[in-house]
Write an enzyme that holds these catalytic residues in place. Structure first.
Site, PDB file in Angstrom:
ATOM      1  N   GLY A 253      51.080 -11.366 136.583  1.00  0.00           N
ATOM      2  CA  GLY A 253      50.189 -12.230 136.766  1.00  0.00           C
ATOM      3  C   GLY A 253      49.751 -13.083 135.251  1.00  0.00           C
TER       4      GLY A 253
ATOM      5  N   ASP B  78      87.754  -2.645 162.608  1.00  0.00           N
ATOM      6  CA  ASP B  78      86.931  -3.903 162.784  1.00  0.00           C
ATOM      7  C   ASP B  78      86.754  -4.353 161.377  1.00  0.00           C
ATOM      8  OD1 ASP B  78      84.132  -3.116 162.236  1.00  0.00           O
ATOM      9  OD2 ASP B  78      84.645  -1.590 163.774  1.00  0.00           O
TER      10      ASP B  78
ATOM     11  N   HIS C  91      91.934   3.715 157.253  1.00  0.00           N
ATOM     12  CA  HIS C  91      92.639   3.914 158.238  1.00  0.00           C
ATOM     13  C   HIS C  91      93.325   2.339 158.729  1.00  0.00           C
ATOM     14  CE1 HIS C  91      91.171   8.015 159.918  1.00  0.00           C
ATOM     15  NE2 HIS C  91      91.999   8.134 158.552  1.00  0.00           N
TER      16      HIS C  91
END
Length: 299
Positions: free
Chosen positions: A287, A112, A150
């Site tokens: 800062g 998939d 695969h």
């Protein structure tokens, strides 16, 4: 969940992410929660067509080969792959977490495209290697490489399914084996979505051991612990637990540390812990001040 083992894994894998040496190897279990079928379900009709019961078969690769032998071709298997894997399934939370992390190497035995979709959803460009020929090209400005060792549902006739395919793999897919060898030497893998019944796992583990022997890195595998609800009889459950513990210890021969979790929801919890730990370690706080004297500066 073994908290000490999980904590050690999380710490190691987060460091691998920082070092850009983290990799993932995804099996079918990663996709099944989306509605994708497992091998047994995929081959149910194939088995029935040649007079076999898929529930009584333990070697599903050989079962697929039996069908090819009897039908003199793999058209029906190719069609089954097309029907079952060309779905509109969406990536799971686990796909999304794995795709969002700065992992540059993904291996999978899945056909998939859920990993690729998850990478796209995370705004990352994946260079997908579906065939040996793809290994010779490089996608410019890629963020990650997805090795589909695969094959892919877009080319069902080339998917590795049958015994013939596996037996000829080192010849037909030698460059995949070489690439995998290099990654196993240099990266820390997380195997996720594999089970001890997965027909691909034995081939993957054998390849690792043959390629690397004792000279290997440690890798990790998330595994679902056998549950009492999985079995009708208590004796069957106890047998499964004993066998699973033996197999976890056997994984150590391949340099893989098996981490047993009590349910699939814990997979997400562990991956979220990795995600949170990594993000916390990379946050930079800055800062400014309009009056540095107030902070004790002498300049």
């Amino acid at each position: 969940m073994n908290e000490n083992a999980i904590e050690s894994f999380v710490e190691t894998y987060v460091q691998a992410l920082k070092d850009q040496t983290a990799a993932v190897f995804a099996g079918a279990g990663l996709s099944i929660p989306t509605g994708m079928v497992d091998w047994r379900t995929l081959l149910r009709g194939i088995a029935r067509d040649i007079g076999l019961d898929v529930n009584r078969e333990s070697d599903l690769v050989t079962l697929a080969q039996f069908h090819v032998n009897e039908r003199r071709g793999r058209h029906q298997i190719n069609q089954a792959l097309i029907v079952e894997f060309n779905s509109r399934a969406k990536p799971t939370k686990n796909h999304q977490i794995l795709a969002s992390l700065p992992i540059r190497t993904y291996w999978t035995t899945n056909y998939d495209a859920l990993l690729e979709q998850a990478l796209e959803g995370a705004g990352r460009l994946g260079d997908v290697k579906r065939t040996v020929a793809n290994l010779a090209t490089t996608l410019p400005r890629r963020d990650a490489v997805v090795y589909k060792m695969h094959g892919d549902i877009s080319q069902p006739d080339k998917a590795v399914v049958t015994k013939d395919d596996y037996e000829g793999y080192t010849k037909t897919h030698q460059l995949f084996s070489t690439a995998l060898q290099g990654d196993l030497v240099s990266k820390t893998f997380l195997f996720v979505g594999f089970s001890f019944s997965d027909p691909n796992l034995g081939y993957v583990l054998a390849r690792i051991r043959l390629l690397l022997g004792e000279n290997r890195r440690e890798h990790y595998c998330l595994l679902r612990r056998a549950q009492r609800s999985d079995f009708k009889a208590t004796a069957e459950y106890q047998y499964a637990l004993a066998r699973q513990e033996l197999q976890v210890r056997d994984l150590q021969r391949y340099g893989i540390i098996g981490l047993l979790l009590d349910g699939y929801s814990e997979y997400t919890e562990v991956l979220q812990r990795i995600e949170q730990r990594f993000k916390a370690s990379t946050v930079f706080v800055s800062g400014s001040s309009v009056d540095y004297a107030a902070l004790g500066s002498t300049s």
